[in-house]
Enzyme design. Sequence first.
Site, short mmCIF file in Angstrom:
data_model
loop_
_atom_site.label_atom_id
_atom_site.label_comp_id
_atom_site.label_asym_id
_atom_site.label_seq_id
_atom_site.Cartn_x
_atom_site.Cartn_y
_atom_site.Cartn_z
N ASN A 1 13.65 5.91 -33.78
CA ASN A 1 14.40 7.16 -33.71
C ASN A 1 14.41 7.93 -35.03
OD1 ASN A 1 15.95 4.62 -33.90
ND2 ASN A 1 17.59 5.97 -34.56
N GLN B 1 13.69 6.83 -27.23
CA GLN B 1 12.97 7.94 -27.88
C GLN B 1 11.59 8.17 -27.27
OE1 GLN B 1 13.98 10.10 -30.25
NE2 GLN B 1 15.96 9.13 -30.61
N SER C 1 17.92 6.73 -22.00
CA SER C 1 19.18 7.48 -22.08
C SER C 1 18.95 8.93 -21.65
CB SER C 1 19.69 7.43 -23.52
OG SER C 1 20.82 8.28 -23.64
N GLY C 2 19.94 9.50 -20.97
CA GLY C 2 19.79 10.86 -20.44
C GLY C 2 19.81 11.96 -21.48
N HIS C 3 20.73 11.84 -22.47
CA HIS C 3 20.95 13.00 -23.34
C HIS C 3 19.83 13.26 -24.33
CE1 HIS C 3 22.43 11.19 -27.23
NE2 HIS C 3 22.62 10.15 -26.44
N CYS D 1 26.48 9.49 -45.94
CA CYS D 1 27.71 9.87 -45.23
C CYS D 1 27.60 9.87 -43.71
CB CYS D 1 28.18 11.23 -45.69
SG CYS D 1 28.72 11.21 -47.39
#
Length: 392
Positions: free
Chosen positions: A154, A182, A202-204, A327
Amino acid sequence: MNRFVYADNAATTQVSDYVYNAMLPFIKEKYGNASTIYSIGRESREAVEEARAKVAKALNAASPNEIYFTGCGTESDNWALKGVARALKEKGKNHIITSVFEHHAILHTAQALEKEGFEVTYIPVDEKGLINPQDVKNAIRPTTAIVSIMYANNEIGTIQPIPEIGKICKEAGVVFHTDAVQAIGNVEIDVQAQNIDLLSLSGHKIHAPKGVGALYCRKGIKLQNFIDGGAQERGHRGGTENILGIVALGAAMEDACRDIPGRNRKFREMTDKLIDNLLKIPHTRLNGDREKRLAGNVNISFEAVEGEALLLMLDAKGICASSGSACTSGSLDPSHVLLSIGLPHEIAHGSLRLSVGDFTTMEDVDYILEVLPPIINTLRMMSPVWEKICNQ
Ligand SMILES: *Cc1c(COP(=O)(O)O)cnc(C)c1O
């Protein structure tokens, strides 16, 4: 005038019109529970089974019954690893093989299984971000329960030799799982030809909404239930189905896998231009293999640049991107993926991931190329280490 450029399609994608239109009737009118027998219930059942058939077809699974709908890619990864490992533990199998640069959905699941008493071998990757199938072969033991290697990374986009690893696992009689979140829509996947026993998606990441995923599990593979409850997902994952999400995922899979070569050509044209031009900036490097990478992925390190500062300055210009630095991950360490390919901490901190997608245009690419180099320059002028690097 600032444009808005979304160049973070590896993080998530916008819902497409195709998916949106497929979902519409299920938001309000078609609300039947798929477990009921009257007509609006049957409509929901048919919609779920149609979506299942679409997912199966896109992966060339032998049967739609090998597809289970889940809540996300992370859940699919958890289920695959825990479900197989725990089912095989009774047979004395207590060893798992994965890689050092998996998504945290796999890495943290493997670590949880270590606490349950499993032994885990983490296969290294080379400086290009590629796994050597021979390393997987050498790591297999008589007690190995499952091998889990991601299809495409990813962060740096590298595509792993999954068919070769599948063949090795098949010959050794070891269950093989791949996190293909991915890879879907970017790589031709055939679970039968490539000897993949389980696969997460994964859908999104492919223009469906967030909160739906699927797990392919080949018939005959022993898998513990993920949620005990009703008879949904053939009793293996209880809970009333997310009809809206499932319909969206079916449509998204169909759409993403319709023309993979065409999609790749379009993405490659944009990322080639980005990579060729960004590498003209001195003291930069491309992370991950130039060829064996997702067509939409660019991951570049800029020496003497802080990733967060870069993201904030890009955001001020309307550009959404990701970095491999601190971060974002809530920790001080840079991305484990960038460290796994041997990047020193200070260089990993100055990494930028741009991921183009179906809605990205060449004008967006030109805008990035107009805005990014002066930002790098500004940040370097502010950096205490830049002068040192220049004088080397
Ligand atoms: C996004 C991603 C996941 C997690 O999927 P979610 O649906 O967000 O839980 C897992 N693996 C990879 C490689 C991903 O890119």
